[in-house]
Enzyme design. Structure first.
Site, PDB file in Angstrom:
ATOM      1  N   CYS A   1      46.284  97.062  97.901  1.00 27.93           N
ATOM      2  CA  CYS A   1      46.771  96.830  96.544  1.00 27.93           C
ATOM      3  C   CYS A   1      48.278  96.637  96.597  1.00 27.93           C
ATOM      4  CB  CYS A   1      46.413  98.018  95.649  1.00 27.93           C
ATOM      5  SG  CYS A   1      46.972  97.848  93.945  1.00 27.93           S
TER       6      CYS A   1
ATOM      7  N   HIS B   1      38.488  94.796  91.212  1.00 31.30           N
ATOM      8  CA  HIS B   1      39.794  95.423  91.434  1.00 31.30           C
ATOM      9  C   HIS B   1      40.709  95.212  90.225  1.00 31.30           C
ATOM     10  CE1 HIS B   1      43.142  96.679  94.227  1.00 31.30           C
ATOM     11  NE2 HIS B   1      43.842  96.003  93.324  1.00 31.30           N
ATOM     12  N   GLU B   2      40.793  93.980  89.738  1.00 29.20           N
ATOM     13  CA  GLU B   2      41.722  93.677  88.640  1.00 29.20           C
ATOM     14  C   GLU B   2      41.245  94.263  87.313  1.00 29.20           C
ATOM     15  OE1 GLU B   2      44.589  92.707  89.552  1.00 29.20           O
ATOM     16  OE2 GLU B   2      43.975  92.115  91.561  1.00 29.20           O
TER      17      GLU B   2
ATOM     18  N   HIS C   1      42.270  97.784  87.261  1.00 37.03           N
ATOM     19  CA  HIS C   1      43.680  97.933  86.866  1.00 37.03           C
ATOM     20  C   HIS C   1      43.810  97.952  85.346  1.00 37.03           C
ATOM     21  CE1 HIS C   1      46.295  97.980  90.343  1.00 37.03           C
ATOM     22  NE2 HIS C   1      45.718  96.922  90.881  1.00 37.03           N
TER      23      HIS C   1
END
Length: 163
Positions: free
Chosen positions: A89, A131-132, A135
């Site tokens: 990351c 993953h995004e 976030h």
């Protein structure tokens, strides 16, 4: 071209869930330009708005040269058996650990014109979508590590030059 600085682990914005974008205005258009400019650098598969200090639901991606963005993304489908997937990351530089990720993912959102955007795929795209969107929900990949690995990763963070 505006490449924005990446916020690092410990910055509260990274742990804060993002707000939905209700109005497409000049600020949102500027955010998208900055996200696209920031993700174009080599070695970047995705950049979430939180990583550049903005608490809005948006991210850019750069998968095999395909660069784009999505506003208000929602992960609507994951499929297959989760597998350990090597992951790093930008907000936790220098660390690399296996995270359990689904091999297929689909996200739905909108573009700057309000038209529907559907991003769906396997492999790196599936990993980036998971993953995004994490976030944007206030999660880092470290939050998804098993306890022993997370303990090791947090020690690595504390011992890093950037922390």
């Amino acid at each position: 071209m505006t490449v924005r600085a990446i916020r690092l682990f410990g910055d509260p914005v990274l742990k804060s869930p993002t707000a939905t974008i209700d109005t497409i205005d000049d600020g949102v258009r500027a955010l998208v330009r900055d996200l696209l400019d920031t993700v174009e650098l080599p070695g970047r598969a995705g950049v979430a708005a939180t990583q550049i200090g903005v608490g809005l639901r948006a991210f850019s991606y750069n998968i095999d040269g395909d660069i784009g963005y999505i506003l208000n993304p929602v992960l609507v489908e994951v499929s297959g058996e989760p597998v350990p997937t090597g992951e790093g990351c930008l907000s936790v530089p220098g660390l690399w650990h296996d995270v359990m990720r689904y091999p297929h993912a689909k996200a739905v959102g909108i573009d700057l014109d309000g038209a529907e955007v559907v991003l769906e795929g396997d492999g790196l795209l599936a990993q980036a979508l998971q993953h995004e969107t994490d976030h944007l929900d206030g999660l880092l990949y470290l939050d998804r590590l098993d306890k022993p690995t997370r303990r090791i990763a947090l020690r690595e963070v504390r011992e890093s030059d950037w922390f």
